[in-house]
Motif scaffolding. Sequence first.
Motif: not given
Length: 324
Positions: A106-108, A135-138, A99-101
């Motif tokens: 997480m959003r999708q 999520i910003k940290e990821y 999961a490189l993005e």
Amino acid sequence: MEQTNQYIKQFPELFKGKKILYVHGFASSGQSGTVSRIREVFPNATAIAPDIPVHPQEALDLLHRLCDSEQPDLIIGTSMGGMYTEQLRGFDRICVNPALEMAETMRQHGMTGTQQFQNPRQDGVQEFYVDKALIKEYREASEHRFEGLDDADRRRVWGLFGDEDTTVDTYGMFHEHYPTAIRFHGEHRMNDHSFMHSVVPVIRWIDDRQEGRERPIIYIGIETLKDGYDKPASSCQKAVRQLIENYQVYFVGDKDSTAWLEEYINVPAWQHTIYTPRRDLLYGDYLISKQKEGDTMATLLEFGSDTFKTWEDVTEYFSRLGGQ
């Protein structure tokens, strides 16, 4: 990993005395089924499988400390763990459906709010909360992918991507930076079949390279693998799985063979396919062929003859040789 034992087989000699670091995916733990399978399949290797912290920087700090202290011979990461594994420079690594993005994934897929851990954690915590700050940290962690790459490191990383993965698809992004990006038959979550038939062959290649191990070479003519309907001949897929355990297997055909091999042989055929009309010039130990080859540089096993009429005959012959 799904708990079915139909496909599981032990390989005591692979990674014997070595360390394998496993980096699990989102909301999992070091007690996942994948860890159990690694330990079962490679009983003489040491599997290190920490619970990965929820916060990305804490996770990376932990993994870097483990790499420094344990010096693993191989790192395997799945999904979110594949994102982290890609960033652990200087080690042999396999990234499975990475999961490189991660923030976008997480959003999708609605990975926000209260989340339950799928497997028990050592600290006993059963749930965690995902908010915009996390999520910003990821997202920030994902942005460090591919940093500091050099040619030596590119050759030490493998990417395996399930062709039925509906959760993550980073094949194109990965392939832009690494030459070893392979599609395998499977979904986002590995099961026993995809682990044994897609991941284990790659682990075997890595172990062979680390050990400087040279296996006897078998060339297999593509025509021996097909029946009259262009489907796999009886027992040929089972035979290939058995042969690659002890031999370096190459498949010989023409350019039109590529799609067939990808469909029916899959990972074992990756970079193990030779296109040539001159099989007599192939330098190796054995050649399995239906064609009349004349003098060859390898011992010819004429498939379809009285001696090698079926793939069961072929596997019986090689089982008697014991890997020689």
